[in-house]
Each structure stands twice: as structure tokens, then as C-alpha cells.
Design a protein around this motif. Structure first.
Motif, short mmCIF file in Angstrom:
data_model
loop_
_atom_site.label_atom_id
_atom_site.label_comp_id
_atom_site.label_asym_id
_atom_site.label_seq_id
_atom_site.Cartn_x
_atom_site.Cartn_y
_atom_site.Cartn_z
N LEU B 24 -13.62 9.63 1.54
CA LEU B 24 -12.46 8.20 -0.66
C LEU B 24 -13.42 9.17 -1.78
O LEU B 24 -12.94 8.96 -2.22
N PRO B 29 -8.86 10.87 -7.54
CA PRO B 29 -8.67 9.73 -8.53
C PRO B 29 -9.68 9.21 -8.31
O PRO B 29 -10.86 8.76 -9.73
N VAL B 30 -10.26 8.97 -7.58
CA VAL B 30 -11.19 8.49 -7.29
C VAL B 30 -12.86 9.34 -7.72
O VAL B 30 -13.54 8.52 -8.69
N ALA B 33 -12.96 8.81 -11.50
CA ALA B 33 -13.54 7.43 -12.03
C ALA B 33 -14.96 7.36 -11.71
O ALA B 33 -15.49 6.95 -12.51
N ARG B 36 -16.45 9.08 -14.33
CA ARG B 36 -16.50 8.66 -16.11
C ARG B 36 -17.75 6.74 -16.21
O ARG B 36 -18.18 6.48 -17.08
N SER B 37 -17.44 6.46 -15.03
CA SER B 37 -17.80 4.76 -14.99
C SER B 37 -19.13 5.27 -13.47
O SER B 37 -19.12 4.81 -12.35
N ASP B 39 -21.03 3.27 -12.10
CA ASP B 39 -22.23 2.57 -11.09
C ASP B 39 -20.54 2.25 -10.03
O ASP B 39 -20.96 1.08 -9.75
N LEU B 40 -19.59 2.57 -10.42
CA LEU B 40 -17.89 2.51 -9.88
C LEU B 40 -18.56 2.41 -8.74
O LEU B 40 -18.13 1.85 -7.55
N ARG B 43 -20.17 -0.21 -6.17
CA ARG B 43 -19.03 -1.18 -6.39
C ARG B 43 -17.63 -0.37 -5.24
O ARG B 43 -17.55 -1.42 -4.67
N LEU B 44 -17.24 0.51 -5.22
CA LEU B 44 -16.73 1.20 -4.04
C LEU B 44 -17.71 0.74 -2.96
O LEU B 44 -17.00 0.28 -1.86
#
Lengths: 213, 175
Positions: B24, B29-30, B33, B36-37, B39-40, B43-44
Motif C-alpha cells: 500500500l 499516489p500514496v 501523498a 507531502r504529509s 503524519d499520513l 493515519r494510514l
């Protein structure tokens, strides 16, 4: 049922000669990104020359029900006077993380979109109660057995709301409108179209005159 | 193309958990992303864990020897968590939804930990699946007109009508 509805319309017309002819709420429902807004725009452009909604590849672009009132569809002999409702996509769940990770939105924008989306989905469920005709739009490149499609079909069956299943995006590689027809074809008419490229919309209009008249 | 963690997990349910999560994170795209962020990823990981548990809970294992069923205690249903208060969550002005928990018209959409939910301000019922609010059963005329919990919602007005009727009857009989 169809005859009863036609009779009811005639009675209303007879007793309300001075009043406007009533229009029927026609709801466009389906999963996010199934092409509901593209279809609503195609309708509105074809029959009134206006565009109804913005279209985007990011899901949950439509976050409130948008209505084009009193749209008159005619094929020379029959007429359909409808309020076209373009509804927010219904989904099993909306998470900001998905919007951020898979669709490139910034965190704040993803949170805002997710919050608005759930509100919009509630509006869509309410519109489902109001609709006297349903166009269920299914992206024919995806699994037609998604929960959202089954729930809308069940609702239409139980409430005996006339419904047409629109197998959209037939122009895309991997589209399988036959799969949609295999699943829902025995319950409701299935029309393969591409709303974005205007493929087979005439067949959809013809089916609408037959089903919603 | 995958568009959600749940969809990804469903597609790769046969893989090992850690291998699936690594896959994943490697999706294009992940990956960008997360760049860019920062802490994502955490959360993922949370969402992935939820989706993994939900997906694998649906698996029905066929067990040949069921043993003595009487020895198995009944499972208690966990209480639904109260909806998280969100300052920006506003009730729908004309909401016709009756809460399946308490029958009141108190369903409010809100966001909790990035997950969009509908919760009841009255009893704490919460669901993230709006589709569960769509009626898919045969409905009677009253249920169709007034919603699924019409009986419960009608009791106060029915009681008020009976009382008013009794009062008027007594007045009419001059008692």
C-alpha cells in the motif's frame, strides 16, 4: 401501477386546469464517481442548454443535491416533465485519509470534503425518499454488486419506484455493461451509455419515456 | 485503480498483513501523498488496521468439530461509542431521519478521527455507513409517511390527543 399513475395525473390536470402541470422528481443516484453529474449535465444540456453540476475525478465533488426544475423531455408524441436531482454519491464510508492518500488532496481539504460528503449523503438518502423515478448510475468498469447499488435497487423494488439502471462509462477500457445487465437486467431495464462522450443517450431517453411515462 | 484503504485490503486480502501494508505504501499516489504529509503514514496505518480486521472478520472458517456449544458464553454487544462533539457539525434543519437506537429525530453528521459518521445526539448511536439508513424493507403506509420509528415518535402526540379528547368530553358533559 403505471396506468394508475397516468390516471392520477389526468385527474389532477382536470381539477387544476389553471395550475401548472406537476413535475415528477427524478433522482440520479449511485456511488461516488459513477458519472451522475456527467449524466445530469448531459440531460440538462440536451433539454435546456444549461449545465447543472461541476464534474471532477476526485470523489464527492457533488456534496449537496442539485435540482433542475421542470425539465421538459419530448420525443414528438410523449412528454416527460421532471425535476432532475443530481445527488451526492452514496458510499459505505468516507474517510479523509482516503481522499488525502489516493486523490492527492491536502489534509484540510480532505477533512472538509469528508465532512461535507457525509452531510451530502444524508441529503441523497432523503432525495431517495422523494424520488418518483430513479436513474441508478453504475460505473461499468467497477463491480456492479457494490453495496450502494444493491441498496438503491432494493429501495426501488420495495417502494415500487420506476427505475432504470444506467451502465455508464462504456467508452473506457475494462467496461463491462454486460455484467451490469446480468446482475440487474431481470429487475430493471439496463441501458449502457457514456455520459461524458454522449454515447447511446438517445436509447436512454427512449427508455425513460417507456419507464417513467 | 484503488481508491480507498478498504478497497485495497479487499483486493489484497490473501497477502500477509505486513506485506500488504508495504505494498500500500509503495502505491504511487500514496507514496507521493506521504511525501507531502509526513503524519499520513501513521493515519494510514490506523485505517489499514481497521480495514484489515473488518475484512478478515468476514472470513468464515469451517470447523469440523464444533464441540459443546453450550460451553460457549453469549457475546455481549459492545456499547456504541458516543458521537464525538464537533464544533462544525450542524444538524440538518429538515432531517427526517429517526435514530434506529432511540427513535428521536436527532441524527447529526460529524467527523471523528477523519472518518465521516452519523451519530445520534440523544442516545449515542453512531454509524459510518449511511447506507444503513436507507429503508430496504416493505413499508406500511404510516411507516412510509412518518419514517421507520413512527410508532415511538407517535406516542407523545397520541397521548396528548387522548388527554385533550378526554378533557373536551368532560367539559361537554359539564363534569
Amino acid at each position: 401501477m403505471k396506468r394508475l399513475r397516468a390516471l392520477w395525473r389526468r385527474i389532477r390536470r382536470r381539477f387544476a386546469k389553471n395550475a401548472e402541470e406537476p413535475s415528477a422528481p427524478l433522482g440520479i443516484f449511485g456511488a461516488p464517481n459513477a458519472g451522475k453529474s456527467s449524466l445530469a449535465n448531459a440531460f440538462c444540456e440536451d433539454w435546456s442548454g444549461e449545465v447543472l453540476s461541476d464534474v471532477s475525478p476526485v470523489p464527492h465533488e457533488t456534496r449537496s443535491v442539485r435540482t433542475r426544475q421542470r425539465l421538459l423531455l419530448t420525443d414528438g408524441t410523449d412528454e416527460l416533465l421532471v425535476d432532475v436531482m443530481d445527488t451526492p454519491g452514496l458510499a459505505e464510508r468516507v474517510t479523509a485519509t482516503d481522499l488525502e492518500a489516493f486523490h492527492g488532496l491536502a489534509k484540510e481539504e480532505a477533512l472538509r470534503r469528508a465532512r461535507d460528503a457525509i452531510r451530502g449523503m444524508l441529503e441523497a438518502v432523503k432525495a431517495l425518499e422523494r424520488a418518483e423515478g430513479i436513474l441508478l448510475v453504475i460505473d461499468s468498469t467497477t463491480d456492479p454488486l457494490q453495496q450502494v447499488n444493491q441498496v438503491i435497487v432494493q429501495n426501488a423494488l420495495r417502494r415500487r419506484t420506476p427505475c432504470i439502471v444506467v451502465a455508464n462509462k462504456v467508452d473506457l477500457p475494462g467496461a463491462d455493461p454486460q455484467a451490469v445487465a446480468r446482475v440487474y437486467g431481470r429487475l430493471f431495464p439496463v441501458v449502457p451509455v457514456s455520459a461524458a462522450t454522449r454515447v447511446n443517450l438517445d436509447a436512454l431517453y427512449a427508455q425513460m419515456f417507456e419507464t417513467f411515462d | 485503480m484503488t481508491s480507498s484503504v478498504h478497497e485495497f485490503v479487499a483486493k489484497h486480502r490473501t497477502l500477509e498483513r505486513d506485506a500488504a501494508f508495504a505494498l500500500l505504501l509503495a502505491e504511487e499516489p500514496v507514496k507521493s501523498a506521504i511525501a507531502r504529509s509526513p503524519d499520513l503514514e501513521a493515519r494510514l496505518a490506523q485505517d489499514f488496521q481497521r480495514a484489515w480486521v473488518a475484512e478478515h472478520a468476514q472470513t468464515i472458517e469451517i470447523v469440523e468439530d464444533l464441540g459443546d456449544l453450550a460451553d460457549i458464553p453469549d457475546l455481549e454487544e459492545p456499547a456504541a461509542p458516543p458521537p464525538t462533539a464537533d464544533a462544525r457539525a450542524t444538524p440538518l434543519p429538515d432531517a427526517r431521519f429517526l435514530c434506529p437506537g432511540c427513535g428521536k429525530r436527532a441524527l447529526v453528521p460529524h467527523l471523528a478521527s477523519g472518518i465521516a459518521r452519523v451519530g445520534c445526539a440523544g442516545c449515542g448511536f453512531a454509524t459510518e455507513n449511511v447506507l444503513s439508513l436507507v429503508p430496504v424493507k416493505e413499508t406500511g403506509a404510516l411507516e412510509y409517511l412518518f419514517g421507520a420509528g413512527w410508532r415511538r415518535a407517535a406516542y407523545p402526540s397520541l397521548a396528548a390527543t387522548v388527554l385533550a379528547g378526554a378533557f373536551l368530553a368532560l367539559r361537554w358533559m359539564r363534569l
